[in-house]
Scaffold this motif. Sequence first.
Motif, PDB file in Angstrom:
ATOM      1  N   GLU A 101      55.013  -0.507 -96.052  1.00  0.00           N
ATOM      2  CA  GLU A 101      56.073  -0.350 -95.196  1.00  0.00           C
ATOM      3  C   GLU A 101      56.589   0.352 -93.971  1.00  0.00           C
ATOM      4  N   HIS A 102      55.723   1.771 -93.757  1.00  0.00           N
ATOM      5  CA  HIS A 102      55.390   2.504 -92.749  1.00  0.00           C
ATOM      6  C   HIS A 102      54.490   2.241 -91.755  1.00  0.00           C
ATOM      7  N   ALA A 103      53.222   1.668 -92.075  1.00  0.00           N
ATOM      8  CA  ALA A 103      52.314   1.521 -91.253  1.00  0.00           C
ATOM      9  C   ALA A 103      52.408   0.956 -90.058  1.00  0.00           C
ATOM     10  N   PRO A 104      51.966   1.160 -88.744  1.00  0.00           N
ATOM     11  CA  PRO A 104      51.358   0.597 -87.933  1.00  0.00           C
ATOM     12  C   PRO A 104      49.997  -0.692 -88.230  1.00  0.00           C
ATOM     13  N   VAL A 105      49.592  -0.485 -88.599  1.00  0.00           N
ATOM     14  CA  VAL A 105      48.855  -1.457 -89.133  1.00  0.00           C
ATOM     15  C   VAL A 105      49.212  -2.464 -90.360  1.00  0.00           C
ATOM     16  N   SER A 106      48.330  -3.425 -90.232  1.00  0.00           N
ATOM     17  CA  SER A 106      48.553  -5.166 -91.424  1.00  0.00           C
ATOM     18  C   SER A 106      47.558  -4.680 -92.218  1.00  0.00           C
ATOM     19  N   PRO A 107      47.433  -4.954 -93.531  1.00  0.00           N
ATOM     20  CA  PRO A 107      46.067  -5.387 -94.778  1.00  0.00           C
ATOM     21  C   PRO A 107      46.001  -6.969 -94.172  1.00  0.00           C
ATOM     22  N   GLU A 108      45.006  -7.598 -94.784  1.00  0.00           N
ATOM     23  CA  GLU A 108      44.742  -8.319 -95.081  1.00  0.00           C
ATOM     24  C   GLU A 108      45.217  -8.785 -96.059  1.00  0.00           C
ATOM     25  N   ASP A 109      45.035 -10.103 -96.410  1.00  0.00           N
ATOM     26  CA  ASP A 109      45.854 -10.320 -97.721  1.00  0.00           C
ATOM     27  C   ASP A 109      44.915  -9.686 -98.685  1.00  0.00           C
ATOM     28  N   ALA A 110      45.086 -10.307-100.242  1.00  0.00           N
ATOM     29  CA  ALA A 110      44.372  -9.973-101.204  1.00  0.00           C
ATOM     30  C   ALA A 110      42.991 -10.795-101.755  1.00  0.00           C
ATOM     31  N   ASP A 111      42.730 -11.755-101.098  1.00  0.00           N
ATOM     32  CA  ASP A 111      42.327 -12.417-101.326  1.00  0.00           C
ATOM     33  C   ASP A 111      40.653 -12.001-100.718  1.00  0.00           C
ATOM     34  N   ALA A 112      39.201 -12.667-101.074  1.00  0.00           N
ATOM     35  CA  ALA A 112      38.571 -11.307-101.476  1.00  0.00           C
ATOM     36  C   ALA A 112      37.402 -12.324-100.247  1.00  0.00           C
ATOM     37  N   TYR A 113      36.375 -12.032 -99.268  1.00  0.00           N
ATOM     38  CA  TYR A 113      36.207 -12.768 -97.687  1.00  0.00           C
ATOM     39  C   TYR A 113      34.709 -11.925 -98.532  1.00  0.00           C
ATOM     40  N   ASP A 114      34.191 -13.027 -97.458  1.00  0.00           N
ATOM     41  CA  ASP A 114      32.493 -12.704 -96.538  1.00  0.00           C
ATOM     42  C   ASP A 114      32.748 -10.935 -96.040  1.00  0.00           C
ATOM     43  N   ILE A 115      31.529 -10.719 -96.340  1.00  0.00           N
ATOM     44  CA  ILE A 115      31.445  -9.157 -96.001  1.00  0.00           C
ATOM     45  C   ILE A 115      31.674  -9.572 -94.748  1.00  0.00           C
ATOM     46  N   ARG A 116      31.290 -10.135 -94.036  1.00  0.00           N
ATOM     47  CA  ARG A 116      31.436 -10.080 -92.197  1.00  0.00           C
ATOM     48  C   ARG A 116      32.598  -9.907 -91.899  1.00  0.00           C
ATOM     49  N   THR A 117      33.529 -11.275 -92.487  1.00  0.00           N
ATOM     50  CA  THR A 117      34.824 -10.626 -92.336  1.00  0.00           C
ATOM     51  C   THR A 117      35.763  -9.534 -92.572  1.00  0.00           C
ATOM     52  N   SER A 118      34.950  -9.212 -94.110  1.00  0.00           N
ATOM     53  CA  SER A 118      35.592  -7.791 -94.692  1.00  0.00           C
ATOM     54  C   SER A 118      35.707  -6.898 -93.633  1.00  0.00           C
ATOM     55  N   LEU A 119      34.386  -6.404 -92.445  1.00  0.00           N
ATOM     56  CA  LEU A 119      34.059  -5.425 -92.047  1.00  0.00           C
ATOM     57  C   LEU A 119      34.845  -6.164 -90.432  1.00  0.00           C
ATOM     58  N   GLU A 120      35.178  -7.006 -89.988  1.00  0.00           N
ATOM     59  CA  GLU A 120      35.479  -7.679 -88.449  1.00  0.00           C
ATOM     60  C   GLU A 120      37.316  -7.039 -89.063  1.00  0.00           C
ATOM     61  N   ASN A 121      38.347  -7.445 -90.157  1.00  0.00           N
ATOM     62  CA  ASN A 121      38.830  -6.887 -90.602  1.00  0.00           C
ATOM     63  C   ASN A 121      38.997  -5.621 -90.608  1.00  0.00           C
ATOM     64  N   ASP A 122      38.442  -4.498 -91.427  1.00  0.00           N
ATOM     65  CA  ASP A 122      38.567  -3.101 -91.171  1.00  0.00           C
ATOM     66  C   ASP A 122      38.489  -2.597 -89.548  1.00  0.00           C
ATOM     67  N   LEU A 123      37.900  -3.604 -88.519  1.00  0.00           N
ATOM     68  CA  LEU A 123      36.883  -2.552 -87.245  1.00  0.00           C
ATOM     69  C   LEU A 123      38.492  -3.549 -86.824  1.00  0.00           C
ATOM     70  N   GLU A 124      39.324  -3.747 -87.414  1.00  0.00           N
ATOM     71  CA  GLU A 124      40.565  -4.061 -85.784  1.00  0.00           C
ATOM     72  C   GLU A 124      41.500  -2.856 -86.705  1.00  0.00           C
ATOM     73  N   ILE A 125      41.772  -2.682 -88.021  1.00  0.00           N
ATOM     74  CA  ILE A 125      42.289  -1.816 -88.390  1.00  0.00           C
ATOM     75  C   ILE A 125      41.769  -0.319 -87.630  1.00  0.00           C
ATOM     76  N   PHE A 126      40.699  -0.145 -87.833  1.00  0.00           N
ATOM     77  CA  PHE A 126      40.103   0.939 -87.212  1.00  0.00           C
ATOM     78  C   PHE A 126      40.076   1.160 -86.170  1.00  0.00           C
ATOM     79  N   GLY A 127      40.275  -0.116 -85.060  1.00  0.00           N
ATOM     80  CA  GLY A 127      40.641   0.400 -83.551  1.00  0.00           C
ATOM     81  C   GLY A 127      42.399   0.529 -83.087  1.00  0.00           C
ATOM     82  N   ASP A 128      42.929  -0.199 -84.079  1.00  0.00           N
ATOM     83  CA  ASP A 128      44.057   0.312 -83.618  1.00  0.00           C
ATOM     84  C   ASP A 128      44.812   1.850 -84.708  1.00  0.00           C
TER      85      ASP A 128
END
Length: 182
Positions: A101-128
């Motif tokens: 609720e207080h974070a300026p970043v949004s997590p991916e949804d609860a589904d499981a993704y391939d590791i490349r997609t997962s790491l891309e999602n992580d990288l986006e939050i790291f940048g923010d």
Amino acid sequence: MSTQKEARQRYGDVHESEALRIPEEKAEQLVDALNSDLAATYVLYHQVKKHHWLVEGAEFHDIHEYLGEVAADLEEGADVIAERAQALGGVPLSGGANYEEHAPVSPEDADAYDIRTSLENDLEIFGDIIEQLREHIQLANNLGDYTTEEQLREILEGVEEHGHHIEHYLEDDTLVSQGTLE
């Protein structure tokens, strides 16, 4: 359940520290910034842990181990942030839903993704988070809170390093010949 009838200090209230001697109005700005950093860090922490648990494939072991290290480093940084918010006279943000609720970043949804997609999602939050930490380092400097500035610089260094490593995981494998890929 607690028998205490009144909170010792409400979340959002900041009490000036006699020891640190940072004026209350400055401490309020710093605590707000730190709680935002804390929320963002825990959102990323939980997402990285999810990927640590779900990673599969040929690179499973190395990525699983690495993501465990990343999560541990994020948790350590969150602890530093929370303790500094408390030292400045604030109440550190706590609780799972409160983080999102207080974070300026949004997590991916609860589904499981391939590791490349997962790491891309992580990288986006790291940048923010990197951008936000830089802003909060400048804020601490402008407000004369050099301890918070230094602590955030150390956290930033680790976050940048992990973001850089994840970026490398996402690069094409240059040892594989183009003919092999076709």
